[in-house]
Scaffold this active site. Sequence first.
Site, PDB file in Angstrom:
ATOM      1  N   GLU A  84       9.935  12.374 -38.425  1.00  0.00           N
ATOM      2  CA  GLU A  84       9.709  11.154 -38.158  1.00  0.00           C
ATOM      3  C   GLU A  84       9.690  10.634 -36.908  1.00  0.00           C
ATOM      4  O   GLU A  84       8.646  10.039 -36.425  1.00  0.00           O
ATOM      5  CB  GLU A  84      10.694  10.240 -38.949  1.00  0.00           C
ATOM      6  CG  GLU A  84      10.440  10.371 -40.786  1.00  0.00           C
ATOM      7  CD  GLU A  84      11.703   9.622 -41.196  1.00  0.00           C
ATOM      8  OE1 GLU A  84      11.809   9.171 -42.427  1.00  0.00           O
ATOM      9  OE2 GLU A  84      12.650   9.370 -40.638  1.00  0.00           O
TER      10      GLU A  84
ATOM     11  N   THR B 204      -4.045  18.594 -53.429  1.00  0.00           N
ATOM     12  CA  THR B 204      -5.061  17.742 -52.833  1.00  0.00           C
ATOM     13  C   THR B 204      -4.805  16.515 -53.125  1.00  0.00           C
ATOM     14  O   THR B 204      -4.498  16.111 -54.194  1.00  0.00           O
ATOM     15  CB  THR B 204      -6.439  18.349 -52.796  1.00  0.00           C
ATOM     16  OG1 THR B 204      -6.657  18.392 -54.454  1.00  0.00           O
ATOM     17  CG2 THR B 204      -6.601  19.915 -52.803  1.00  0.00           C
ATOM     18  N   HIS B 205      -5.015  15.503 -52.058  1.00  0.00           N
ATOM     19  CA  HIS B 205      -4.635  13.978 -52.469  1.00  0.00           C
ATOM     20  C   HIS B 205      -3.323  13.868 -52.547  1.00  0.00           C
ATOM     21  O   HIS B 205      -2.852  12.887 -53.431  1.00  0.00           O
ATOM     22  CB  HIS B 205      -5.327  13.503 -53.648  1.00  0.00           C
ATOM     23  CG  HIS B 205      -7.076  13.593 -53.282  1.00  0.00           C
ATOM     24  ND1 HIS B 205      -7.847  12.799 -52.261  1.00  0.00           N
ATOM     25  CD2 HIS B 205      -7.907  14.578 -53.552  1.00  0.00           C
ATOM     26  CE1 HIS B 205      -8.887  13.197 -52.422  1.00  0.00           C
ATOM     27  NE2 HIS B 205      -9.039  14.435 -53.062  1.00  0.00           N
TER      28      HIS B 205
ATOM     29  N   LYS C 231      22.608  10.928 -47.753  1.00  0.00           N
ATOM     30  CA  LYS C 231      21.434  10.984 -47.163  1.00  0.00           C
ATOM     31  C   LYS C 231      21.379  12.078 -46.091  1.00  0.00           C
ATOM     32  O   LYS C 231      22.066  12.284 -45.287  1.00  0.00           O
ATOM     33  CB  LYS C 231      21.030   9.520 -46.577  1.00  0.00           C
ATOM     34  CG  LYS C 231      21.032   8.387 -47.547  1.00  0.00           C
ATOM     35  CD  LYS C 231      19.715   8.633 -48.431  1.00  0.00           C
ATOM     36  CE  LYS C 231      18.306   8.465 -47.846  1.00  0.00           C
ATOM     37  NZ  LYS C 231      18.129   7.309 -47.373  1.00  0.00           N
TER      38      LYS C 231
ATOM     39  N   GLU D  27      -3.118   5.187 -14.959  1.00  0.00           N
ATOM     40  CA  GLU D  27      -2.620   6.870 -14.834  1.00  0.00           C
ATOM     41  C   GLU D  27      -1.233   6.657 -14.500  1.00  0.00           C
ATOM     42  O   GLU D  27      -0.499   7.931 -14.967  1.00  0.00           O
ATOM     43  CB  GLU D  27      -3.603   7.316 -13.707  1.00  0.00           C
ATOM     44  CG  GLU D  27      -4.943   7.553 -14.124  1.00  0.00           C
ATOM     45  CD  GLU D  27      -5.816   8.245 -13.331  1.00  0.00           C
ATOM     46  OE1 GLU D  27      -5.292   8.467 -11.999  1.00  0.00           O
ATOM     47  OE2 GLU D  27      -6.983   8.429 -13.492  1.00  0.00           O
ATOM     48  N   ARG D  28      -0.727   5.850 -13.762  1.00  0.00           N
ATOM     49  CA  ARG D  28       0.826   5.994 -13.544  1.00  0.00           C
ATOM     50  C   ARG D  28       1.682   5.934 -14.661  1.00  0.00           C
ATOM     51  O   ARG D  28       2.809   6.557 -14.559  1.00  0.00           O
ATOM     52  CB  ARG D  28       1.194   4.731 -12.494  1.00  0.00           C
ATOM     53  CG  ARG D  28       0.511   4.695 -11.269  1.00  0.00           C
ATOM     54  CD  ARG D  28       0.841   3.677 -10.442  1.00  0.00           C
ATOM     55  NE  ARG D  28       0.244   3.292  -8.996  1.00  0.00           N
ATOM     56  CZ  ARG D  28       0.682   3.667  -7.894  1.00  0.00           C
ATOM     57  NH1 ARG D  28       1.851   4.294  -7.880  1.00  0.00           N
ATOM     58  NH2 ARG D  28      -0.219   3.643  -7.055  1.00  0.00           N
TER      59      ARG D  28
ATOM     60  N   SER E  41      24.399   5.155 -42.332  1.00  0.00           N
ATOM     61  CA  SER E  41      25.599   4.563 -41.894  1.00  0.00           C
ATOM     62  C   SER E  41      26.189   3.898 -43.329  1.00  0.00           C
ATOM     63  O   SER E  41      27.539   3.594 -43.474  1.00  0.00           O
ATOM     64  CB  SER E  41      25.275   3.056 -40.928  1.00  0.00           C
ATOM     65  OG  SER E  41      24.549   2.434 -41.593  1.00  0.00           O
TER      66      SER E  41
ATOM     67  N   GLN F 198     -15.146   8.517  -3.614  1.00  0.00           N
ATOM     68  CA  GLN F 198     -13.987   8.154  -2.853  1.00  0.00           C
ATOM     69  C   GLN F 198     -12.781   8.727  -3.521  1.00  0.00           C
ATOM     70  O   GLN F 198     -11.572   9.089  -3.223  1.00  0.00           O
ATOM     71  CB  GLN F 198     -13.811   6.530  -2.866  1.00  0.00           C
ATOM     72  CG  GLN F 198     -12.334   5.972  -2.423  1.00  0.00           C
ATOM     73  CD  GLN F 198     -12.377   5.763  -0.980  1.00  0.00           C
ATOM     74  OE1 GLN F 198     -13.516   6.327  -0.163  1.00  0.00           O
ATOM     75  NE2 GLN F 198     -11.252   5.674  -0.345  1.00  0.00           N
TER      76      GLN F 198
ATOM     77  N   HIS G  50       0.800  -1.111   0.082  1.00  0.00           N
ATOM     78  CA  HIS G  50       0.057   0.084  -0.058  1.00  0.00           C
ATOM     79  C   HIS G  50       0.967   1.173  -0.018  1.00  0.00           C
ATOM     80  O   HIS G  50       1.598   1.521   1.064  1.00  0.00           O
ATOM     81  CB  HIS G  50      -0.918   0.004   1.156  1.00  0.00           C
ATOM     82  CG  HIS G  50      -2.045   0.977   1.129  1.00  0.00           C
ATOM     83  ND1 HIS G  50      -1.699   2.207   1.266  1.00  0.00           N
ATOM     84  CD2 HIS G  50      -3.622   0.721   0.980  1.00  0.00           C
ATOM     85  CE1 HIS G  50      -3.064   2.912   1.038  1.00  0.00           C
ATOM     86  NE2 HIS G  50      -3.981   1.936   1.004  1.00  0.00           N
ATOM     87  N   ASP G  51       0.813   1.884  -0.931  1.00  0.00           N
ATOM     88  CA  ASP G  51       1.882   3.136  -1.248  1.00  0.00           C
ATOM     89  C   ASP G  51       1.711   4.198  -0.230  1.00  0.00           C
ATOM     90  O   ASP G  51       2.741   4.666   0.100  1.00  0.00           O
ATOM     91  CB  ASP G  51       1.924   3.608  -2.838  1.00  0.00           C
ATOM     92  CG  ASP G  51       0.358   4.047  -3.250  1.00  0.00           C
ATOM     93  OD1 ASP G  51      -0.575   3.808  -2.565  1.00  0.00           O
ATOM     94  OD2 ASP G  51       0.440   4.745  -4.045  1.00  0.00           O
TER      95      ASP G  51
END
Length: 435
Positions: free
Chosen positions: A277, A142-143, A270, A311-312, A265, A214, A68-69
């Site tokens: 990205e 467009t497209h 490049k 949520e943690r 590499s 609660q 129990h934290d």
Amino acid sequence: MIGRYTLPDMGRVWSEARKYELWCQVEVLVMEAHAAAGQIPADSVAPVRAAPAPTPEAVAEIEAVTQHDVIAFLSAWADRTEPRSAAAYVHFGMTSSDLLDTALALQLVESTDLLLARADTLVAALRELGLAHRDTLRVGRTHGIHGEPTVFGHRVADLAFGLARCRDRLRAARADVAVAKISGAVGTYSNIESDVEAYVADKLGLRPTPVATQVVLRDGIANWVAALAGLATICEAVALEVRHGQRTEVRELSEPFGSGQKGSSAMPHKKNPIMSERIAGLARIVRAQYVPVLEGVPLWHERDISHSSTERIALPDAAAGVDYLLHLTTRLVTGLVVDTARMRANLDATGGLVYTSAVLLELVETGLSREDAYAITQAAAMETWQTGLPFRETLRKHAGDRGLPLDEARLDEVSRPERYTERLGPVFAALAALT
């Protein structure tokens, strides 16, 4: 979020050490309110206030036994309190979620303020980029296919306003999560006065939640994550624009490429859009947090803890992810290389096909039906696609086959690219005023 994508200030907000600092702050304020009301001995407050927050390691050691934290935290903190007897009045009348939800609200608020500052910076960067290119002609697509002439600043303005709207949604979401809950077990104030909640909320810059059982119902937190997902997605939209513009066949935009930077590499030539990205990938991570948090709204009766484990992970990951995304997208925008000559060359690349909409309307003005005007224009356009002949040349041919004379001077006018953007003045006036 892994350290690679966590900036220091946001990492601090979501650290275990900061969490326990906030827990101590909440508990001390509750004691102050109790002491002022005569509910606990007044001399118990100062020793607790002076006690250092427990270390994450000390809490973890006790939690390994208690499972129990909050109890582990209270015990570890009591061990640092002199005299230890003063710690008997810590957590007086409270339930665990009073502490957890109120401290979480503080983390959400601290995170939000960091994010809003970064969002303001990115809005300003997009605004300045858009204004700098209000006259930079390029083809609108467009497209992914050439449409009509536009200016690069127009697209940037669209993204700037989109980011500003998402920022403003986050600002509104801040109010949703900035709530204190100090109402005891199942939220009935059975062992704690509502004045305590009001006192704590005021001291922390929060507001008392209108109602809680609660726990605080998670709809506000879900809305907060949705706002973060919106910001992440606009960052991705900026990145996608750059990724397309940096393709070898397009070459209108490119990311900053530093001295000593390497793109591959194996292929020394490049220059890859790695920032864009990375933005695209991390935006997916942020969006992925929304549904699990939303599913924490429906809980069993007054509470279960199915929301807790989610949520943690989800809340710090979403906050840290957007913090990094805003930072990286700002770097991308401020360092962006815009090839205006290449934009103009691409605009002219189809031999005038980008002017078919205006030509269609000009033919209608001569008295043709829209159907006939469309047929002539499309036939000429398709021949240009297939042969590479200039559109004006194929248009003359197909109009001549029908005995239709062309007003060349008028066609020169409607085929002037600047004509297509002459009415964008109000857009850029609004952009200049954007804050």
